[in-house]
Design an enzyme around this catalytic site. Structure first.
Site, PDB file in Angstrom:
ATOM      1  CG  HIS A 216      -9.471 -12.390   3.799  1.00  0.00           C
ATOM      2  ND1 HIS A 216     -10.088 -13.424   3.458  1.00  0.00           N
ATOM      3  CD2 HIS A 216      -9.344 -12.477   5.271  1.00  0.00           C
ATOM      4  CE1 HIS A 216     -11.186 -13.838   4.394  1.00  0.00           C
ATOM      5  NE2 HIS A 216     -10.561 -13.043   5.628  1.00  0.00           N
ATOM      6  CB  SER A 220      -4.654 -15.173  10.147  1.00  0.00           C
ATOM      7  OG  SER A 220      -5.696 -14.861   9.829  1.00  0.00           O
ATOM      8  CE  LYS A 244     -10.430 -21.962  19.604  1.00  0.00           C
ATOM      9  NZ  LYS A 244      -9.159 -22.364  19.390  1.00  0.00           N
ATOM     10  CG  ASP A 245     -14.926 -17.224  15.051  1.00  0.00           C
ATOM     11  OD1 ASP A 245     -14.019 -17.173  15.928  1.00  0.00           O
ATOM     12  OD2 ASP A 245     -14.820 -16.694  13.879  1.00  0.00           O
ATOM     13  CD  GLU A 288     -20.487   6.799  28.624  1.00  0.00           C
ATOM     14  OE1 GLU A 288     -21.146   5.956  28.181  1.00  0.00           O
ATOM     15  OE2 GLU A 288     -20.715   7.119  29.806  1.00  0.00           O
TER      16      GLU A 288
END
Length: 423
Positions: A216, A220, A244-245, A288
């Site tokens: 922030h 971005s 959208k998220d 894993e």
């Protein structure tokens, strides 16, 4: 009243709280009106998915810890008790177990997006380094969590991985003894791993806040990799990107649910359903799936110390990536050669994952060494040289122009787009 924060929320309760502790103003500023580039694609959903996944893991982990017993004599049985006797214990265990795999799937895609669009470049170097730190913390947390069920692969995986530190001269032996809490993987080891596995997710949460704070501050990145030039280039985070998220979150939860309810053991090792037996070594000790590329790098070097250094170096090189990539262009969209080579790097990582799941013999040895060589060449040779030699494509002048006019025509507010300039 003097000294109180001025709040403009209509709700009287919210307004009362906000004047004394402006948390709602902070949330509105950082997650409501916060300006974000208007050209985000769905790859920018994965940061939000990671936060949701982290919360799922913490909540399920707390409830599992209420019934788990970190003792070598009872750990395996306590997991079976959770699965069979605790109300919805099977669901908590499957969500937590598969949540680790989902976490790594999302974080790997998140890292790829950052590499493809150059999100690690100035001024976001610290943001990237916080992200790599989170990856390391996740790997440590996942490894310790894998030990807790105290199955065959848990025990022998812990024995093999902790023994790697013995490769370091002088300090290696004391480090291994400290990790074990004794002279073999036993009860003190399980207690230490349980304590750290419970603690580290909260450390991850703290570093995540630093990661978001750095985001922030710098703002971005975006698919074009260019800076915001005007208010017309941005949209408020809410409601545009919260909506959208939410779409991405619904798809993610659907896939997560399908795995949990229909294939809960798909991503795990069947041997971990067998109680740990220090007297019976498995034919193959395999970590894993999300550790397999690093395991393959470890085995690709004949020297134990060299393999350990290469394995840790595969993560360390990500820390200095912002300085290894000498190109001034961020996004791979405008770097035709890099756009091809980044997929070659992805292929090398996939090959390493396949190699890590097979015995180190025959063609798998050759493939592992070739893929390992390319993994490091990509960062240490190709990126520094390519940044000097590659001729990038022309950059658009602003985010708004390609979004609204596909390269030409008027911009919002009556401004006219200028011809594209070459870099």
């Amino acid at each position: 009243m003097a000294g109180l924060h001025k709040s403009e929320f209509a709700n009287p309760v919210v307004n009362w709280v906000d004047t004394r502790l402006p948390i709602f103003t902070f949330m509105q500023k950082e997650y409501g009106t916060f300006p974000t580039p208007k050209n985000f694609n769905y790859l920018w959903n994965f940061g939000a998915l990671l936060m949701v996944n982290l919360m799922i893991m913490i909540v399920t982990g707390i409830f599992l810890a209420m019934n788990y017993q970190p003792n070598v004599a009872t750990a395996f049985d306590s997991v079976q008790h959770i699965m069979r006797d605790v109300n919805y214990g099977w669901l908590l265990r499957y969500v937590h177990q598969n949540g680790a795999s989902m976490f790594f799937i999302v974080v790997f895609i998140h890292i790829f997006r950052g590499m493809y669009y150059g999100s690690y470049k100035a001024p976001r170097e610290l943001l990237w380094m916080f992200g790599v730190t989170l990856l390391l913390l996740m790997m440590a947390t996942a490894f310790m969590g894998y030990v807790l069920p105290w199955g065959q692969m848990s025990y022998w995986g812990a024995t093999v991985i902790t023994n790697l530190f013995s490769a370091f001269p002088i300090v290696g032996g004391p480090i291994v003894t400290w990790l074990w809490g004794g002279f073999s993987v036993d009860n003190p080891t399980l207690n230490r791993f349980f304590s750290l596995h419970y603690l580290l997710p909260f450390v991850i949460t703290g570093v995540s806040f630093l990661h978001v704070a750095a985001l922030h501050i710098t703002g971005s990145n975006n698919p074009l990799g260019i800076d915001v030039k005007s208010p017309q280039d941005t949209l408020p985070f809410h409601p545009y990107y919260t909506a959208k998220d939410s779409v991405g979150l619904c798809v993610y939860l659907l896939v997560f649910a399908l795995i949990v309810f229909f294939a809960p053991g798909m991503l795990g090792d069947p041997l971990n359903s067998v109680p740990a037996n220090p007297l019976q070594t498995p034919a193959e000790i395999v970590p894993e799936w999300y550790f397999l590329p690093f395991y393959a790098i470890l085995r690709s070097v004949p020297s134990k110390l060299g393999g350990v250094l290469m394995m840790f170096g595969s993560i360390a090189v990500l820390f200095v990536l912002p300085w290894l990539d000498t190109s001034k262009i961020r996004s791979a969209r405008f770097r035709p050669v890099y756009r091809q080579l980044i997929w070659v790097w992805v292929l090398s990582v996939i090959v390493l994952g396949m190699v890590g799941g097979h015995r180190p013999e025959g063609i798998w040895v050759v493939l592992g060494r070739v893929a390992t060589a390319y993994y490091f060449l990509h960062f240490l040779v190709i990126l520094p040289v390519l940044g000097k030699l590659e001729r990038p494509l022309p950059l658009p002048e602003s985010i708004s122009r390609p979004v609204l006019s596909l390269g030409g025509g008027p911009l919002p507010g009556g401004a006219t787009a200028k011809p594209m300039e070459k870099v």
